[in-house]
Design an enzyme around this catalytic site. Structure first.
Site, PDB file in Angstrom:
ATOM      1  N   HIS A  98       0.860  -1.192   0.000  1.00 54.87           N
ATOM      2  CA  HIS A  98       0.000   0.000   0.000  1.00 54.87           C
ATOM      3  C   HIS A  98       0.893   1.238   0.000  1.00 54.87           C
ATOM      4  O   HIS A  98       1.959   1.254   0.614  1.00 54.87           O
ATOM      5  CB  HIS A  98      -0.919  -0.008   1.231  1.00 54.87           C
ATOM      6  CG  HIS A  98      -1.956   1.058   1.170  1.00 54.87           C
ATOM      7  ND1 HIS A  98      -1.675   2.372   1.503  1.00 54.87           N
ATOM      8  CD2 HIS A  98      -3.252   1.035   0.774  1.00 54.87           C
ATOM      9  CE1 HIS A  98      -2.768   3.094   1.312  1.00 54.87           C
ATOM     10  NE2 HIS A  98      -3.731   2.313   0.873  1.00 54.87           N
ATOM     11  N   GLU A 170      -3.647   2.121  -7.433  1.00 49.17           N
ATOM     12  CA  GLU A 170      -4.020   3.223  -6.536  1.00 49.17           C
ATOM     13  C   GLU A 170      -3.039   4.383  -6.728  1.00 49.17           C
ATOM     14  O   GLU A 170      -1.988   4.428  -6.075  1.00 49.17           O
ATOM     15  CB  GLU A 170      -3.940   2.762  -5.081  1.00 49.17           C
ATOM     16  CG  GLU A 170      -4.916   1.676  -4.715  1.00 49.17           C
ATOM     17  CD  GLU A 170      -5.261   1.729  -3.229  1.00 49.17           C
ATOM     18  OE1 GLU A 170      -6.441   1.869  -2.918  1.00 49.17           O
ATOM     19  OE2 GLU A 170      -4.348   1.675  -2.402  1.00 49.17           O
TER      20      GLU A 170
HETATM   21  P1  PGA Z   1      -9.333   6.299   0.080  1.00 44.00           P
HETATM   22  O1  PGA Z   1      -8.173   5.242   0.412  1.00 44.00           O
HETATM   23  O2  PGA Z   1     -10.501   5.528  -0.453  1.00 44.00           O
HETATM   24  O3  PGA Z   1      -9.621   6.949   1.412  1.00 44.00           O
HETATM   25  O4  PGA Z   1      -8.769   7.249  -0.907  1.00 44.00           O
HETATM   26  C1  PGA Z   1      -7.894   4.194  -0.460  1.00 44.00           C
HETATM   27  C2  PGA Z   1      -6.684   3.441   0.033  1.00 44.00           C
HETATM   28  O5  PGA Z   1      -5.822   4.054   0.677  1.00 44.00           O
HETATM   29  O6  PGA Z   1      -6.551   2.247  -0.220  1.00 44.00           O
END
Ligand code: PGA
Length: 263
Positions: A98, A170
Site C-alpha cells: 500500500h 491506486e
Molecule cells: P481512500 O483510500 O478511499 O480513502 O482514498 C484508499 C486506500 O488508501 O486504499
C-alpha cells in the site's frame, strides 16, 4: 470486465476502530448485506488487533478478511512485527505495498516482492498495490513507475502462482488522506490498467494478463463507485475513507451487485 473475473469490494479500515468498534461494525454489515452474488467477494481489512476476534465472528461465506500489512519473514527475532504465518488462520487475503507503507514506512519494491512471496507461500491471496505519485505523473513517469512496482512486487511470483495475485491500481495523488487528493478519471484508470495487463502479458503471457484481477482505489465513494466499476478492465474497488461509514460502504456494495446483475 470479462465474466470469468470476480468483482472485489475491499474495505481498508487503516488504523481506525477498536476491536469493539470493529465487531459492532461487522455486526451491522452482516445484518444489512444479505445476499452476495457468487462472482463477488467482499473483503475487510481491519487493524491487526481486530483480526482474531473478527475471524470468529465473520460469516466466511459472505465476507473474507485481509491483513493490511505483515512481516515478510515467517518467524524470528523481529520485535513488534507480525508474520503472515501467524495471521494465516485469520485472513485469506493480504494487502502488500500500500502506498502508505511505501511512502510513510519506506518499504522498498524488494521488500514488497518478499511480502507477496510470503503471502503465496502461506496460502493467502496477495493484493499488490501499485500507483504513481503526483510528481511521477507530472514528469510523465506513470508507465515506468507502474512497471517498476510490478516488476519488484512480482519478482518471486512464478507462472504457476501469478493467478493467485490481485493487483490494485491506486495512484498516490488520488488517495483521500493525501494533501490535495483528487479522484482519478476513468481515462487515467483505463490507461493504467491497460499498462498493467500489457506488462503482465509480457512476463506471463496473454491469457494470464486477461485473467488477472485489477482493482481501482483512491477517493472512491458511493456516488463514484458505479462509474469506476464500469471501466473496462477494472474488477473491483479498494476503499479507504468511505469504507468507515456503514451506509456508504453498503451503498457501494449494492452498486457493485447492480453492475454484476447488468452483465
Ligand atoms: P481512500 O483510500 O478511499 O480513502 O482514498 C484508499 C486506500 O488508501 O486504499
Amino acid at each position: 470486465m470479462t465474466s470469468a473475473r470476480k468483482t472485489y469490494i475491499i474495505a481498508n479500515w487503516k488504523m481506525n476502530f477498536t476491536p469493539g468498534e470493529a465487531s459492532l461494525y461487522l455486526h451491522r454489515l452482516q445484518d444489512r448485506i444479505d445476499h452476495i452474488p457468487r462472482d463477488m467477494q467482499i473483503i475487510l481489512a481491519p487493524s491487526v488487533i481486530s483480526l482474531q476476534s473478527l475471524s470468529l465472528q465473520i460469516n466466511r461465506r459472505q465476507f473474507k478478511l485481509a491483513a493490511q500489512n505483515f512481516n515478510q519473514n515467517d518467524y524470528g527475532a523481529y520485535t513488534g512485527e507480525v508474520s503472515v504465518t501467524q495471521l494465516r488462520g485469520f485472513v485469506d487475503y493480504a494487502i502488500c505495498g500500500h502506498s502508505e507503507r511505501r511512502y510513510k514506512f519506506h518499504e522498498t519494491d524488494k521488500e514488497i516482492g518478499e511480502k507477496v512471496a510470503a503471502a503465496i507461500r502461506n496460502g493467502l491471496t496477495p493484493i499488490l498495490c501499485i500507483g504513481e505519485t503526483a510528481i511521477e505523473r507530472r514528469n510523465h513517469e506513470t508507465a515506468s513507475s507502474i512497471y517498476s512496482q510490478l516488476a519488484g512486487g512480482l519478482h518471486y511470483v512464478s507462472e504457476e502462482d501469478i493467478s493467485k495475485v490481485i493487483i490494485a491500481y491506486e495512484p498516490v495523488w488520488a488517495i483521500s488522506s493525501n494533501k490535495g487528493a483528487r479522484p482519478a478519471n476513468p481515462g487515467d484508470i483505463k490507461e493504467a490498467s491497460d499498462l498493467i495487463r500489457k506488462h503482465i502479458s509480457k512476463i506471463y503471457g496473454k491469457d494470464t494478463a486477461e485473467e488477472i484481477s485489477i482493482l481501482y482505489g483512491g477517493s472512491v465513494n458511493k456516488d463514484t463507485a458505479g462509474g469506476y466499476l464500469s471501466i473496462p478492465g477494472i474488477d473491483g474497488l479498494l476503499i479507504g475513507n468511505a469504507s468507515l461509514i456503514a451506509d456508504s460502504f453498503c451503498a457501494i456494495v449494492e452498486t457493485a451487485k447492480g453492475k454484476i446483475n447488468e452483465r
